[in-house]
Write an enzyme that holds these catalytic residues in place. Structure first.
Site, PDB file in Angstrom:
ATOM      1  N   CYS A  42     -58.359  15.572 -19.327  1.00  0.00           N
ATOM      2  CA  CYS A  42     -59.184  14.689 -20.169  1.00  0.00           C
ATOM      3  C   CYS A  42     -60.165  15.457 -21.047  1.00  0.00           C
ATOM      4  CB  CYS A  42     -59.941  13.692 -19.292  1.00  0.00           C
ATOM      5  SG  CYS A  42     -58.863  12.729 -18.235  1.00  0.00           S
ATOM      6  N   ASN A 100     -58.848   3.407 -18.666  1.00  0.00           N
ATOM      7  CA  ASN A 100     -58.883   4.856 -18.811  1.00  0.00           C
ATOM      8  C   ASN A 100     -58.127   5.319 -20.056  1.00  0.00           C
ATOM      9  OD1 ASN A 100     -59.157   7.549 -18.235  1.00  0.00           O
ATOM     10  ND2 ASN A 100     -58.242   7.441 -16.207  1.00  0.00           N
ATOM     11  N   SER A 140     -59.766  17.154 -15.362  1.00  0.00           N
ATOM     12  CA  SER A 140     -59.341  17.606 -14.033  1.00  0.00           C
ATOM     13  C   SER A 140     -58.592  18.921 -14.127  1.00  0.00           C
ATOM     14  CB  SER A 140     -58.434  16.558 -13.392  1.00  0.00           C
ATOM     15  OG  SER A 140     -59.172  15.411 -13.101  1.00  0.00           O
ATOM     16  N   LYS A 160     -72.086   7.133 -10.855  1.00  0.00           N
ATOM     17  CA  LYS A 160     -72.332   7.977  -9.672  1.00  0.00           C
ATOM     18  C   LYS A 160     -72.954   9.308 -10.084  1.00  0.00           C
ATOM     19  CE  LYS A 160     -68.600   6.297  -6.708  1.00  0.00           C
ATOM     20  NZ  LYS A 160     -68.365   6.622  -5.313  1.00  0.00           N
ATOM     21  N   GLU A 213     -53.039  14.495 -22.812  1.00  0.00           N
ATOM     22  CA  GLU A 213     -52.260  14.939 -21.656  1.00  0.00           C
ATOM     23  C   GLU A 213     -51.048  14.017 -21.495  1.00  0.00           C
ATOM     24  OE1 GLU A 213     -54.255  14.227 -17.814  1.00  0.00           O
ATOM     25  OE2 GLU A 213     -55.999  13.627 -18.973  1.00  0.00           O
ATOM     26  N   ASP A 234     -60.191  -7.595  -2.591  1.00  0.00           N
ATOM     27  CA  ASP A 234     -61.289  -8.440  -3.054  1.00  0.00           C
ATOM     28  C   ASP A 234     -61.544  -8.091  -4.531  1.00  0.00           C
ATOM     29  OD1 ASP A 234     -63.717  -9.553  -3.730  1.00  0.00           O
ATOM     30  OD2 ASP A 234     -64.727  -8.955  -1.867  1.00  0.00           O
ATOM     31  N   SER A 292     -61.598  14.159  -6.609  1.00  0.00           N
ATOM     32  CA  SER A 292     -61.846  14.320  -8.040  1.00  0.00           C
ATOM     33  C   SER A 292     -63.251  13.827  -8.407  1.00  0.00           C
ATOM     34  CB  SER A 292     -60.789  13.545  -8.835  1.00  0.00           C
ATOM     35  OG  SER A 292     -60.887  13.849 -10.184  1.00  0.00           O
ATOM     36  N   HIS A 324     -67.670  10.999 -19.580  1.00  0.00           N
ATOM     37  CA  HIS A 324     -66.234  10.741 -19.449  1.00  0.00           C
ATOM     38  C   HIS A 324     -66.085   9.651 -18.393  1.00  0.00           C
ATOM     39  CE1 HIS A 324     -62.044  11.144 -18.666  1.00  0.00           C
ATOM     40  NE2 HIS A 324     -62.212  11.718 -17.489  1.00  0.00           N
ATOM     41  N   TYR A 330     -50.745   5.627 -13.094  1.00  0.00           N
ATOM     42  CA  TYR A 330     -50.822   6.128 -11.710  1.00  0.00           C
ATOM     43  C   TYR A 330     -49.717   5.555 -10.831  1.00  0.00           C
ATOM     44  CZ  TYR A 330     -55.414   7.915 -12.967  1.00  0.00           C
ATOM     45  OH  TYR A 330     -56.441   8.598 -13.570  1.00  0.00           O
ATOM     46  N   THR A 344     -57.354   2.102 -12.220  1.00  0.00           N
ATOM     47  CA  THR A 344     -57.999   2.991 -13.204  1.00  0.00           C
ATOM     48  C   THR A 344     -57.006   3.417 -14.297  1.00  0.00           C
ATOM     49  OG1 THR A 344     -57.617   5.017 -11.926  1.00  0.00           O
ATOM     50  CG2 THR A 344     -59.627   3.824 -11.468  1.00  0.00           C
TER      51      THR A 344
HETATM   52  N1  COA Z   1     -67.194  -5.491  -3.364  1.00  0.00           N
HETATM   53  C1  COA Z   1     -67.850  -4.514  -4.034  1.00  0.00           C
HETATM   54  N2  COA Z   1     -67.527  -3.193  -3.915  1.00  0.00           N
HETATM   55  C2  COA Z   1     -66.502  -2.865  -3.104  1.00  0.00           C
HETATM   56  C3  COA Z   1     -65.787  -3.838  -2.384  1.00  0.00           C
HETATM   57  C4  COA Z   1     -66.174  -5.209  -2.530  1.00  0.00           C
HETATM   58  N3  COA Z   1     -65.536  -6.172  -1.910  1.00  0.00           N
HETATM   59  N4  COA Z   1     -64.829  -3.202  -1.683  1.00  0.00           N
HETATM   60  C5  COA Z   1     -64.936  -1.885  -1.931  1.00  0.00           C
HETATM   61  N5  COA Z   1     -65.964  -1.686  -2.787  1.00  0.00           N
HETATM   62  C6  COA Z   1     -66.433  -0.411  -3.356  1.00  0.00           C
HETATM   63  C7  COA Z   1     -66.470   0.730  -2.385  1.00  0.00           C
HETATM   64  O1  COA Z   1     -67.639   0.699  -1.590  1.00  0.00           O
HETATM   65  C8  COA Z   1     -66.417   1.919  -3.331  1.00  0.00           C
HETATM   66  O2  COA Z   1     -67.681   2.103  -3.919  1.00  0.00           O
HETATM   67  P1  COA Z   1     -68.402   3.544  -3.860  1.00  0.00           P
HETATM   68  O3  COA Z   1     -67.411   4.510  -4.453  1.00  0.00           O
HETATM   69  O4  COA Z   1     -69.610   3.376  -4.708  1.00  0.00           O
HETATM   70  O5  COA Z   1     -68.656   3.814  -2.436  1.00  0.00           O
HETATM   71  C9  COA Z   1     -65.504   1.423  -4.447  1.00  0.00           C
HETATM   72  O6  COA Z   1     -65.463  -0.004  -4.325  1.00  0.00           O
HETATM   73  C10 COA Z   1     -64.096   1.970  -4.376  1.00  0.00           C
HETATM   74  O7  COA Z   1     -63.610   1.749  -3.095  1.00  0.00           O
HETATM   75  P2  COA Z   1     -62.678   2.832  -2.407  1.00  0.00           P
HETATM   76  O8  COA Z   1     -62.325   2.347  -1.052  1.00  0.00           O
HETATM   77  O9  COA Z   1     -63.287   4.183  -2.539  1.00  0.00           O
HETATM   78  O10 COA Z   1     -61.410   2.720  -3.374  1.00  0.00           O
HETATM   79  P3  COA Z   1     -60.022   3.440  -3.284  1.00  0.00           P
HETATM   80  O11 COA Z   1     -59.916   4.330  -2.108  1.00  0.00           O
HETATM   81  O12 COA Z   1     -59.019   2.369  -3.430  1.00  0.00           O
HETATM   82  O13 COA Z   1     -59.966   4.398  -4.594  1.00  0.00           O
HETATM   83  C11 COA Z   1     -60.454   5.504  -6.630  1.00  0.00           C
HETATM   84  C12 COA Z   1     -60.801   4.305  -5.708  1.00  0.00           C
HETATM   85  C13 COA Z   1     -61.368   5.427  -7.856  1.00  0.00           C
HETATM   86  C14 COA Z   1     -60.684   6.805  -5.901  1.00  0.00           C
HETATM   87  C15 COA Z   1     -58.963   5.367  -7.082  1.00  0.00           C
HETATM   88  O14 COA Z   1     -58.819   4.215  -7.858  1.00  0.00           O
HETATM   89  C16 COA Z   1     -58.467   6.560  -7.862  1.00  0.00           C
HETATM   90  O15 COA Z   1     -58.069   7.566  -7.290  1.00  0.00           O
HETATM   91  N6  COA Z   1     -58.450   6.495  -9.220  1.00  0.00           N
HETATM   92  C17 COA Z   1     -58.089   7.615 -10.066  1.00  0.00           C
HETATM   93  C18 COA Z   1     -59.334   8.346 -10.487  1.00  0.00           C
HETATM   94  C19 COA Z   1     -59.010   9.537 -11.353  1.00  0.00           C
HETATM   95  O16 COA Z   1     -58.119   9.473 -12.144  1.00  0.00           O
HETATM   96  N7  COA Z   1     -59.695  10.654 -11.204  1.00  0.00           N
HETATM   97  C20 COA Z   1     -59.382  11.823 -11.970  1.00  0.00           C
HETATM   98  C21 COA Z   1     -59.737  11.709 -13.387  1.00  0.00           C
HETATM   99  S1  COA Z   1     -61.324  12.305 -13.754  1.00  0.00           S
END
Ligand code: COA
Length: 388
Positions: free
Chosen positions: A111, A273, A306, A242, A79, A29, A201, A233, A143, A152
């Site tokens: 980062c 990012n 990280s 958050k 990095e 979605d 993370s 960041h 990624y 991201t």
């Molecule tokens: N409408 C609105 N929001 C929606 C939705 C919809 N239809 N479907 C899902 N969402 C929301 C979820 O509720 C969630 O929100 P929340 O985190 O506030 O609860 C958000 O979208 C993400 O959904 P989620 O299922 O957690 O996504 P994911 O498992 O696919 O992964 C990340 C999201 C960010 C964890 C992933 O993209 C990632 O690992 N990115 C890398 C991050 C990174 O690099 N971190 C280290 C560097 S600091």
């Protein structure tokens, strides 16, 4: 004497991917990406750009000839280094014609590298007030196609000239930091794409924010009400939100901080990012877009790398700040980008220098950036200044 960020330059690729297009292609979605993750567009980096060219392109926008002579230190936080030995800083120093009487080197801690550079520059200028230090924060966030982290990705560079009596942000020399050996995100030598446990993370990032903010507040007897805004960041914009939500309440000041957060995420939502540059693009976004911030207002900055290192520090807005000029510079870059289809993005993603080595030549005809990467010949990277 105040010390801090005197000039800021930004650069990113000429190409971007719309996150609604990516969501549709991945069977998600679009609101998950647009609202749930908080990203609208993502920079897609062509093979003719790497961290050296992006940082040089960002810095070229802000440095005068006098600056190039006065700079006695070039610090490159990344990095996405281009060599296991030679620093990206030396390449940029040479491409830009910065004085050879400078120390030039690279810093790595995910980062966090840009912030390490900013703090090191502060200390150096405190000891040598006439110095100017160029701090570069540039990365390409990869990624992998079809991974959870794909939404991201992004890339770009922020260049910061640091000096005494800065015209953008005077640092307070007040900071709190925290580090721990944590496997939330890393990239082994043999991989171009990161390995990440994104949910873990995010939890660690929030923990480190709370820890460092608490330590900072105790050390300097400050509370949230002392800050007119907090810049985070932002690997994806929801991540900072958050963290911010863990320290605010329903009061008027908290609502102000939320409003300022919206300004601070605007550019990051359009570029994606930048790893080391993400906090500093967010700072640019905040300063360029806020309607209420004034000179003298205190900004909190939360940096996270990280692995993991966190730092909360602060500064005050300089009287000479020119928000419109900061906005103009970033928005010009963003407005001139070309939107790619998902297949075009996937093809560009697969291109570029492979870790396997070998000679390769890239066609830079479509890249009108000043500095481009033409490829690799005899194990050496070949850069070109297209204005030379
Ligand atoms: N409408 C609105 N929001 C929606 C939705 C919809 N239809 N479907 C899902 N969402 C929301 C979820 O509720 C969630 O929100 P929340 O985190 O506030 O609860 C958000 O979208 C993400 O959904 P989620 O299922 O957690 O996504 P994911 O498992 O696919 O992964 C990340 C999201 C960010 C964890 C992933 O993209 C990632 O690992 N990115 C890398 C991050 C990174 O690099 N971190 C280290 C560097 S600091």
């Amino acid at each position: 004497m105040t010390i801090g960020i005197d000039k800021m330059g930004f650069f990113t690729s000429d190409y971007y991917l719309d996150m609604a297009d990516l969501a549709n292609a991945r069977g998600e979605d679009p609101n998950k990406y647009l609202i749930g993750i908080g990203q609208k567009d993502q920079a897609v980096i062509p093979p003719t750009q790497d961290v050296v060219t992006m940082a040089a392109n960002a810095a070229a926008k802000i440095l005068s000839d006098d600056d190039k002579q006065a700079i006695d230190m070039v610090i490159f936080g990344t990095e996405t280094g281009v060599d296991n030995s030679k620093s990206a800083a030396i390449y940029v120093q040479s491409l830009l014609g910065i004085s050879n009487s400078a120390r030039s080197f690279e810093i790595k801690q995910a980062c966090y590298g840009g912030t390490a550079g900013v703090q090191m520059a502060f200390d150096h200028i405190a000891m040598h007030p006439e110095s100017k230090v160029l701090v570069l924060a540039a990365d390409i966030a990869r990624y992998g196609i079809g991974t959870a982290g794909e939404v991201t990705q992004g890339g770009g560079a922020v260049a910061m000239l640091m000096s005494q009596d800065p015209q953008i942000l005077a640092l307070d020399n007040q900071s709190a930091f925290h580090s721990e050996n944590i496997m939330d995100f890393w990239r082994p030598f043999y991989r171009r794409d990161a390995i990440v446990d994104g949910h873990y993370s995010t939890d660690i990032y929030i923990d480190f924010f709370n820890q460092t903010f608490k330590d900072y507040s105790a050390k300097y007897q400050r509370t949230l009400s002392d800050f007119s805004a907090v810049a985070f960041h932002l690997p994806f914009t929801k991540m900072g939100l958050k963290a911010l939500r863990t320290v605010i309440d329903d009061g008027a000041h908290s609502q102000k901080l939320l409003k300022e957060f919206d300004h601070s995420k605007k550019y990051n939502a359009l570029v994606g990012n930048l790893y080391t540059g993400s906090l500093y693009l967010s700072l640019l976004s905040l300063l360029a877009n806020s309607k209420t911030l004034q000179p003298g207002d205190r900004i909190g900055l939360f940096s996270y790398g990280s692995g993991a290192q966190g730092e909360f520090y602060s500064g005050t807005i300089a009287p000479e700040i020119q928000p419109q000029s900061l906005a103009g510079q970033v928005e010009q870059v963003i407005a001139n980008r070309t939107r790619l289809s998902v297949p075009e993005y996937e093809a560009m993603y697969a291109n570029g220098l492979s870790n396997a080595g070998g000679d390769v030549t890239f066609d830079a005809a479509d890249d009108d950036s000043r500095f481009v990467l033409l490829g690799r010949q005899a194990d050496q990277l070949v850069y070109r200044d297209q204005q030379a």
